[in-house]
Design an enzyme around this catalytic site. Structure first.
Site, PDB file in Angstrom:
ATOM      1  N   LYS A  42       0.699  -1.211   0.122  1.00  0.00           N
ATOM      2  CA  LYS A  42       0.021   0.117  -0.133  1.00  0.00           C
ATOM      3  C   LYS A  42       0.797   1.305  -0.147  1.00  0.00           C
ATOM      4  CE  LYS A  42      -0.194  -0.031   5.017  1.00  0.00           C
ATOM      5  NZ  LYS A  42      -1.022  -0.810   6.238  1.00  0.00           N
ATOM      6  N   ARG A 145     -11.331  -0.036  13.600  1.00  0.00           N
ATOM      7  CA  ARG A 145     -11.207   0.709  12.100  1.00  0.00           C
ATOM      8  C   ARG A 145     -12.372  -0.054  11.510  1.00  0.00           C
ATOM      9  NH1 ARG A 145      -4.866   1.228   9.999  1.00  0.00           N
ATOM     10  NH2 ARG A 145      -5.360  -0.975   9.699  1.00  0.00           N
ATOM     11  N   TYR A 274      15.628  31.066   5.209  1.00  0.00           N
ATOM     12  CA  TYR A 274      14.702  31.802   5.785  1.00  0.00           C
ATOM     13  C   TYR A 274      14.850  32.235   7.621  1.00  0.00           C
ATOM     14  CZ  TYR A 274      12.112  31.215   1.529  1.00  0.00           C
ATOM     15  OH  TYR A 274      11.464  31.110   0.236  1.00  0.00           O
ATOM     16  N   MET A 321      11.368  24.904   0.561  1.00  0.00           N
ATOM     17  CA  MET A 321      10.520  23.981  -0.174  1.00  0.00           C
ATOM     18  C   MET A 321      11.509  22.894  -1.373  1.00  0.00           C
ATOM     19  SD  MET A 321       7.419  24.710  -2.433  1.00  0.00           S
ATOM     20  CE  MET A 321       6.523  25.765  -1.385  1.00  0.00           C
TER      21      MET A 321
HETATM   22  C1  PLP Z   1      -0.282  -1.745   6.878  1.00  0.00           C
HETATM   23  C2  PLP Z   1      -1.183  -2.867   7.334  1.00  0.00           C
HETATM   24  C3  PLP Z   1      -0.393  -4.265   7.351  1.00  0.00           C
HETATM   25  C4  PLP Z   1       1.283  -4.303   7.242  1.00  0.00           C
HETATM   26  O1  PLP Z   1       1.751  -3.585   8.582  1.00  0.00           O
HETATM   27  P1  PLP Z   1       3.140  -3.693   8.653  1.00  0.00           P
HETATM   28  O2  PLP Z   1       3.439  -3.432  10.300  1.00  0.00           O
HETATM   29  O3  PLP Z   1       4.063  -2.663   7.932  1.00  0.00           O
HETATM   30  O4  PLP Z   1       3.845  -5.125   8.426  1.00  0.00           O
HETATM   31  C5  PLP Z   1      -0.916  -5.534   7.658  1.00  0.00           C
HETATM   32  N1  PLP Z   1      -2.275  -5.437   7.692  1.00  0.00           N
HETATM   33  C6  PLP Z   1      -3.037  -4.305   7.719  1.00  0.00           C
HETATM   34  C7  PLP Z   1      -4.444  -4.448   7.733  1.00  0.00           C
HETATM   35  C8  PLP Z   1      -2.402  -3.075   7.350  1.00  0.00           C
HETATM   36  O5  PLP Z   1      -3.139  -2.029   7.411  1.00  0.00           O
END
Ligand code: PLP
Length: 382
Positions: A42, A145, A274, A321
């Site tokens: 992700k 969640r 700055y 920046m």
């Molecule tokens: C991000 C995530 C993972 C991976 O987590 P890590 O700690 O980076 O291994 C696994 N399961 C879910 C549901 C996640 O959101």
């Protein structure tokens, strides 16, 4: 026209080591004895590049990948071409996108009846009836969640999936909130809640996936390690930083380098950047590097060290920046490499070092590295 490399064109790049990624994958599999891994890619594989990571791991035998959004899933499906792989959508999704999920064979996490009902309606209206959407049943054991919390909710969601031909069960999972911490009580509670709920519907353990990086690294002998669901450990980062040391040697996949594009003498008494917050106390050599907070080199990294010619140098004054000014050991040629994350001679700077300086976690540093920074895959280690 001269043909510049992406590194020379931008004056900065994130170099990604295939050897380190493969080493980490093999190390985690050996450490846990797991049968398979869902590689979590992700947020563009935590900023490193989902296509690079997925293709590299596919060649190692990984067939399951997880992303966060439908758009990420479609992009990964296209990058993988005709390679047969499951792409899981972790996290909450919009049921209006059920058709895209069906078309691109994306398997969403699902956690409630209302979502499934809406998605089923979308599919009934315009989907292909003979093509079920594979789903992963989310169990909320303590992250809060998404997912089923009680045996009643479990029964309702599980039975809806089993009875509606629009869906096919592909997995059932939960996510640990404290797998990387010293105190194991909450971890054990989550495990117990999960077992209770999956056993209430007699769901086969072959469907379960629970272990994130913290779980895989620090609880390798537990029930949850048939199928891992791992992100940060693959990329060589310690999810328990700064509380615990890694139990196995992982290698950072990413090296972040930039270049000195201007080098000049700063006379004693002259200030820079700055706010004119940095004032030279004696004559010194400084260099300007074309990266800034818009590239994810956070503004609060002022005073952070960087590596030049194997020596530790410092960010001077405020980070702007698009540019920063650093101290130099002396005059250096145009294009001299500056290591922001990585190794230079005996010295090294880790993502964890940047995270500590920024008072955050390594994940936020990595995912924050901006789109302006080219990602360059390299075979060897750095
Ligand atoms: C991000 C995530 C993972 C991976 O987590 P890590 O700690 O980076 O291994 C696994 N399961 C879910 C549901 C996640 O959101």
């Amino acid at each position: 026209m001269q043909d510049l490399t992406k590194f020379d064109e931008r004056g900065a790049a994130l170099f990604l080591s295939r050897a380190a990624l493969i080493h980490n994958y093999q190390t985690i599999m050996a450490h846990t004895g797991a049968q398979k891994m869902i590689a979590v890619v992700k947020a563009d594989a935590y900023g490193l590049g989902a296509a690079f990571v997925a293709k590299t791991l596919f060649d190692q035998g990984v067939r399951d990948f997880a992303v966060a959004t439908t758009a990420e899933g479609i992009a990964l499906r296209q990058a993988l071409g005709d390679r047969p792989a499951q792409i899981i959508l972790l996290g909450v999704q919009n049921p209006a996108l059920a058709l895209q999920m069906q078309t691109y064979e994306l398997a969403p996490a699902v956690g409630d009846v209302a979502w499934l009902t809406q998605a089923a309606q979308v599919l009934a209206e315009s989907g292909q009836p003979d093509r079920p959407v594979r789903v992963h049943l989310a169990v909320d054991t303590g992250m809060g969640r998404m997912g089923v919390q009680s045996t009643e909710e479990m029964a309702a969601v599980y039975q809806l999936i089993q009875s509606n031909s629009a869906f096919e069960l592909a997995g059932v999972f939960t996510h640990f909130a404290t797998a990387d911490e010293h105190d194991q009580a909450y971890y054990d509670l989550q495990k117990e809640r999960f077992l209770n709920l999956v056993q209430s519907q007699a769901i086969d353990p072959a469907y379960w996936h629970l272990a994130n990086s913290g779980s895989a690294l620090f609880h390798p002998a537990e029930i949850n390690c048939q199928t891992l669901r791992v992100g940060s450990a693959l990329y060589g980062y310690n999810p328990a930083f700064p509380e615990k040391d890694l139990p196995v040697a992982l290698e950072p996949v990413a090296t972040w380098q930039a270049q000195v594009w201007a080098c000049h003498r700063l006379a004693a008494g002259r200030a820079l950047s700055y706010g004119a917050t940095y004032v030279a106390t004696e004559d010194q050599w400084v260099g300007t590097v074309p990266i800034g907070y818009a590239d994810g080199y956070h503004r609060n990294l002022v005073g952070m060290t960087v590596l030049v010619q194997g020596t530790r140098q410092r960010i001077l004054g405020r980070i702007t920046m698009d540019q920063v000014v650093i101290s130099l050991p002396g005059p250096v040629p145009f294009g001299t490499p500056v290591t922001l994350i990585g190794q230079d001679g005996q010295a090294s700077i880790t993502v964890e070092d940047l995270a500590a300086h920024s008072q955050t976690i390594p994940h936020e540093i990595l995912t924050g590295i901006g789109a302006r920074i080219p990602r360059i895959a390299i075979e060897e280690r750095r």
